[in-house]
Design an enzyme around this catalytic site. Structure first.
Site, PDB file in Angstrom:
ATOM      1  N   TYR A  27      13.889  13.961   7.030  1.00 43.69           N
ATOM      2  CA  TYR A  27      14.367  15.073   5.612  1.00 43.69           C
ATOM      3  C   TYR A  27      14.925  15.834   6.315  1.00 43.69           C
ATOM      4  O   TYR A  27      15.380  16.139   7.829  1.00 43.69           O
ATOM      5  CB  TYR A  27      13.217  15.955   4.825  1.00 43.69           C
TER       6      TYR A  27
ATOM      7  N   TYR B 103       8.744  12.043   9.186  1.00 48.43           N
ATOM      8  CA  TYR B 103       7.153  11.485   8.983  1.00 48.43           C
ATOM      9  C   TYR B 103       7.485   9.910   9.299  1.00 48.43           C
ATOM     10  O   TYR B 103       8.212   8.971   8.822  1.00 48.43           O
ATOM     11  CB  TYR B 103       6.981  11.627   7.241  1.00 48.43           C
TER      12      TYR B 103
ATOM     13  N   ARG C 195      -0.199  15.966  11.984  1.00 53.22           N
ATOM     14  CA  ARG C 195      -1.170  15.735  11.404  1.00 53.22           C
ATOM     15  C   ARG C 195      -1.253  14.662  10.960  1.00 53.22           C
ATOM     16  O   ARG C 195      -0.292  13.422  10.988  1.00 53.22           O
ATOM     17  CB  ARG C 195      -1.058  16.428   9.805  1.00 53.22           C
TER      18      ARG C 195
ATOM     19  N   TYR D  96      10.982   8.352   8.813  1.00 50.54           N
ATOM     20  CA  TYR D  96      11.899   9.178   8.021  1.00 50.54           C
ATOM     21  C   TYR D  96      12.129  10.516   8.265  1.00 50.54           C
ATOM     22  O   TYR D  96      10.994  11.286   8.508  1.00 50.54           O
ATOM     23  CB  TYR D  96      11.965   9.100   5.991  1.00 50.54           C
TER      24      TYR D  96
ATOM     25  N   GLU E  98      -3.556  15.126  -1.986  1.00 49.20           N
ATOM     26  CA  GLU E  98      -4.460  15.920  -0.686  1.00 49.20           C
ATOM     27  C   GLU E  98      -5.733  16.898  -1.097  1.00 49.20           C
ATOM     28  O   GLU E  98      -5.820  17.537  -1.722  1.00 49.20           O
ATOM     29  CB  GLU E  98      -3.426  16.066   0.318  1.00 49.20           C
TER      30      GLU E  98
END
Length: 140
Positions: free
Chosen positions: A32, A38, A60, A30, A97
């Site tokens: 944003y 991501y 990342r 998806y 996280e």
């Protein structure tokens, strides 16, 4: 005027059982509205793997991120289609996280919508490239 406090017993609320079969094992990509992209794999009821495809933290990769996941809306039968069909439920996924970043997603698989709230610690917002790594390689 005096208001008297109630001392009657409070009825406990029961958390509904979540049916996670509609999301577990799914692999979703998806983007944003700000352009950050991501890719997430919802492995099981307690972990995800994800990769940041674009944005300040591009590259990342996180494997085995512990999550909490709940079904917010149960599947329902749509009467829009002839004979009806079962619509997928809505899910909420949350995690914190090791960087201190807190994430909550609400996924509506029927509408192909992902709404997310992310709280970044100041240091991550200031220097996002420091988080670009395979996270599991740096946890000891």
């Amino acid at each position: 005027m005096c208001i008297e406090a109630r001392t009657s017993p409070v009825e406990p609320l029961e958390e509904p059982v979540s049916d996670l079969s509609g999301i577990l094992g799914k692999h979703i990509m998806y983007t944003y509205s700000n352009g950050w992209s991501y890719e997430v794999y919802y492995k099981n009821n307690c972990t995800i793997d994800y990769q940041v495809r674009s944005g300040p933290m591009q590259g990342r990769m996180v494997k085995g991120q512990e999550i909490k996941i709940k079904q917010l809306k149960t599947g329902y039968v749509s009467e829009d289609l002839e004979g009806g069909s079962v619509e997928p439920p809505v899910y909420m996924v949350s995690w914190v996280e090791p960087t201190g970043t807190s994430v909550t997603q609400v996924l509506n698989l029927n509408e192909l919508e992902v709404n997310t709230t992310i709280f970044f610690p100041h240091w991550v917002k200031k220097e996002p490239r420091k988080t670009v790594c395979v996270q599991s390689d740096h946890l000891h």
